[in-house]
Motif scaffolding. Structure first.
Motif, short mmCIF file in Angstrom:
data_model
loop_
_atom_site.label_atom_id
_atom_site.label_comp_id
_atom_site.label_asym_id
_atom_site.label_seq_id
_atom_site.Cartn_x
_atom_site.Cartn_y
_atom_site.Cartn_z
N VAL B 61 -10.98 -1.44 -3.83
CA VAL B 61 -10.85 -0.64 -2.63
C VAL B 61 -9.81 0.33 -2.88
CG1 VAL B 61 -11.40 -2.55 -1.03
CG2 VAL B 61 -9.22 -2.62 -2.06
N THR B 62 -9.41 1.29 -2.10
CA THR B 62 -8.68 2.38 -2.32
C THR B 62 -7.13 1.86 -2.32
OG1 THR B 62 -8.39 3.02 -0.11
CG2 THR B 62 -10.10 3.88 -1.43
N LEU B 63 -6.30 2.49 -3.22
CA LEU B 63 -4.97 2.14 -3.04
C LEU B 63 -4.26 2.22 -1.73
CD1 LEU B 63 -2.50 1.20 -4.77
CD2 LEU B 63 -2.27 3.45 -5.20
N ALA B 64 -5.03 3.28 -0.97
CA ALA B 64 -4.37 3.65 0.38
C ALA B 64 -4.69 2.62 1.48
CB ALA B 64 -4.81 5.09 0.82
N GLU B 65 -6.03 2.07 1.25
CA GLU B 65 -6.46 0.79 2.18
C GLU B 65 -5.35 -0.09 1.88
OE1 GLU B 65 -10.47 0.04 2.33
OE2 GLU B 65 -10.07 -1.90 2.85
N TYR B 67 -2.36 -0.57 0.63
CA TYR B 67 -1.22 -0.22 1.09
C TYR B 67 -1.17 -0.08 2.86
CZ TYR B 67 3.17 2.47 2.04
OH TYR B 67 4.52 2.96 2.70
N GLY B 68 -2.23 0.37 3.25
CA GLY B 68 -2.25 0.44 4.86
C GLY B 68 -2.15 -1.10 5.37
#
Lengths: 582, 162
Positions: B61-65, B67-68
């Motif tokens: 999964v993305t780092l942004a997800e 962190y979100g």
């Protein structure tokens, strides 16, 4: 197909099962307002603009995510519906900066349009408003969360369509915002600068980094200012002046650029023809000498950066060719500079591009062949439209003019189709097939690589060989193709990848089309028509037949793929990190 | 601009091996991310970028997800707990008795925000809800020590004790 019967505002409607109430209403000529909804990109039901009454239902329902069912009765225009939608919108506006007059989306904003349509007269909710710093670190994209309405269209296009996913929703409640991991800037993460987030934003929360100030300054200076325009620009610029989508405005665009004061107006299509010469030669060389295959095109800087972050194992597959406008920039500052007797340091090259990633590309250190940057400034189609408007030029009344010599007043059809998915492949095939056959090939149109399928694969006979070609547009499709090559499921020789879905015609720097229009119109297909019409209209349709290209090689470059060509027209790439924040 | 932990990451190879095991265990489950984040926080005590990156990569999964999700739930922490954990009660009684000023003083002295940790790892600061000592309002605690009926001028002396 199973049909479902329902009533909308008392009207009988019959639609295929699986249709949403929003789509059903639209098919019956009934408009339901939307904000977070974007066909094929975003169906989250989060903004509550599309609330409708379903008879017997407990509460109002979001039409964009409510599937039709047999016999349901929908009301889209009751007092409760109208008042609730308006109250939701007023709440949204209460936490919006409402600086419409200075907003890049003034008069082209979906929030503004809704406030008008829903009859908002006052914003009765007073209270704290979220305030954010503007993120303008990236050379391509600026994010201003003070204008964000949290529709998540940018998040969805970045994550689901492009599979880049550098932005997401953070925090919760009133503090909810869209941003990058660890509050990093878009310029500090693995953003590829494609600008699709800008293209889908309903408001002014996302825009390109402005480069017009630099261009105005150059125009006012003593420099010799040269402009070049990418093929896709002419297919969309007219929209900014109220012309129909798909109307090609090549001649008016050239006239406008001249009136803006550019000393020379060149066509990036010439750079595209040059790219075909170099890339075609490179492909043949790789095929004949056991080089790394499949070779992948390198025209799209969004794709190149995506590859650097996500598929560093494919960097040797990338063509070493610079992108067309960078090649052309290098030629302008060498061959043209010599011919015109101007010091390259006194030449300022502006590229008008449908693309935001080109701004990042132009700033790459390795793209400076003559000791100066190949290209000094990149402006988007939208920025050019803004400059034309600021100059008081009546675009629609301009005569059609032609590009400047010494690169010919017309490029080739092969050059112009670079602006659409499949076009670089088709242009290359027109040349490579002829070289491999050793004689003129009658076939010009390669329909098998045209169209909007996400991944297109075709085997194209060329002399006694067959070129196995693959075309992907949109980075999610590129990822699918590369993964299937890695898994050994697909074997091809040559791949074209464009970062933006549809190719450059729907690039991140193109005129913005509202979500409502996108429900009915396929923007990529409409603009592609302009590109293919121009291709058909041109006398020369193969890059290697361009007389000015021949002249450039014979007078200056020598052989395609030769020493001088390499020095000026080729580049290299670097692996870049993912899962990291600078 | 970046909101990374103020304390240098001191994760060990053993911790990473454990985390990779956790990721492998949950990888193919729906909603694996939250379970993995919980166990990761048990292993490291907090969820700095180094840990979130391993999780993002491991789960695809993305780092942004990641962190979100971490910033959505209050039980996840971006910063480690300090050797001395300072908590200031912002419950109703303490708040009306001026605990807002107390917490501001602590922030000022330590140079950290709520949920932050000083870069030497010595002090961390949290804001708590009512701890049931309203009679002593306003109240702050340092590990197990309770300080009540505070005024702002008491704060420097209390911190200096540790």
């Amino acid at each position: 197909m199973d049909m479902v019967n329902l009533k909308i505002n008392g009207q009988d409607v019959s639609v295929p099962a699986g249709t949403t109430v929003l789509e059903a209403a639209r098919s019956a000529g009934i408009e339901i307002p939307t904000l977070c909804y974007l066909k094929d990109v975003s169906q989250t039901g989060s903004c509550r603009m599309c609330l409708v009454e379903i008879k017997g239902g407990r509460a109002l329902q979001a039409a964009c995510v409510y599937p039709v069912a047999e016999g349901i009765e929908v009301q889209t225009n009751t007092p409760a519906v109208r008042e609730t939608r308006r109250a939701v919108l007023e709440l949204m506006l209460s936490n919006h900066d409402r600086k419409c007059l200075t907003c890049p989306r003034n008069r082209n904003c979906e929030l503004q349009a809704l406030a008008d349509e829903l009859g908002v007269e006052d914003i009765p909710y007073e209270g704290v408003r979220s305030e954010y710093d503007i993120d303008d670190v990236s050379p391509s994209i600026v994010r201003d969360n003070n204008k964000c309405v949290l529709c998540r269209r940018c998040v969805n296009v970045c994550k689901k369509i492009q599979t880049v996913g550098v932005i997401d929703t953070m925090e919760r409640g009133f503090k909810t915002k869209v941003g990058c991991a660890f509050e990093a800037s878009l310029g500090e993460v693995d953003c590829v600068n494609c600008g699709q987030c800008i293209a889908v934003c309903p408001v002014g929360a996302l825009r390109e980094k402005d480069s017009t100030k630099d261009v105005w300054e150059a125009l006012a200076s003593d420099k010799h200012v040269v402009v070049q325009t990418a093929p896709a620009v002419r297919a969309a610029l007219g929209e900014e002046f109220g012309l129909p989508m798909g109307e090609r405005v090549t001649g008016k665009m050239v006239a406008a650029l001249r009136r803006l004061g550019f000393d020379k107006v060149f066509d990036t299509d010439f750079g595209a023809d040059l790219t075909i010469m170099e890339e075609g030669t490179e492909l043949l060389h790789r095929i004949q000498n056991g080089g790394t295959l499949p070779m992948i095109t390198s025209c799209s800087p969004g794709w190149v950066k995506f590859c650097e972050h996500n598929y560093p194992e494919f960097l040797d597959n990338l063509s070493t060719c610079k992108s067309p406008h960078e090649m052309f920039g290098a030629i302008i500052k060498s061959y043209y500079a010599e011919k015109a007797g101007i010091d390259p340091k006194d030449i300022y090259v502006v590229s008008v591009m449908p693309c935001t990633a080109k701004k990042f590309e132009a700033a790459r250190d390795e793209l400076a062949a003559n000791g100066v940057p190949d290209v000094d400034a990149v402006i988007t189609t939208r920025e050019l439209a803004g400059m034309i408007k600021q100059s008081g030029i009546q675009f629609n009344k301009l005569p059609d003019e032609v590009f400047d010599s010494p690169f010919g007043d017309e490029a080739t059809g092969a050059g112009v189709i670079f602006g659409v998915t499949g076009g670089v492949m088709e242009a290359a095939l027109r040349t490579v097939a002829e070289i491999l056959s050793g004689k003129p090939v009658e076939k010009v149109d390669y329909e098998e690589v045209r169209g909007l399928d996400g991944v297109k694969i075709a085997s194209v006979p060329a002399g006694d060989k067959v070129i196995r070609a693959a075309v992907a547009h949109g980075l999610g499709n590129a990822r699918k193709l590369l993964d299937s090559i890695k898994a050994g499921e697909t074997q091809v020789d040559f791949i074209e990848i464009m970062a933006c879905p549809g190719g450059c015609v729907t690039g991140g720097g193109q005129p913005i089309v509202s979500s409502r229009v996108k429900m009915d119109v396929n923007v990529s297909a409409e603009r592609a028509k302009a590109i293919y019409a121009e291709d058909k209209s041109l006398k020369v349709r193969k890059s290697h037949d361009n007389p000015y290209i021949k002249q450039l090689y014979s007078e200056y470059l020598g052989e395609a793929g030769g020493h001088k060509a390499h020095e000026l027209l080729h580049t290299h790439y670097v692996a870049r990190p993912k899962y990291e924040v600078k | 601009m970046s909101n990374q932990a103020t304390v240098p990451f001191k994760g060990t190879a053993e911790q990473e091996a454990k985390l990779l095991e956790v990721i492998a265990k949950h990888k193919d489950q729906a909603g694996a991310l939250i379970s993995v984040l919980h166990e990761a926080q048990d292993i490291y005590g907090y969820l700095p970028i180094e840990v979130q990156s391993i999780i993002a990569k491991g789960l695809g999964v993305t780092l942004a997800e990641v962190y979100g999700v971490v910033t959505f739930y209050t039980q996840f922490s971006l910063n480690p707990k300090g050797e001395y954990q300072i908590s200031v009660c912002l419950g109703t009684a303490c708040y009306v008795k001026g605990s807002g000023d107390i917490i501001n003083k602590v922030k000022e002295i330590l140079g950290i925000d709520v949920d932050g940790c000083t870069s030497d790892g010595k002090y961390s600061l949290t804001a708590t809800r009512c701890i049931g000592a309203c009679g002593l309002a306003p109240v702050m605690t340092v590990n197990d020590d309770v300080y009540g009926r505070l005024v702002v001028d008491d704060v420097p002396g209390i911190i200096a004790k540790y």
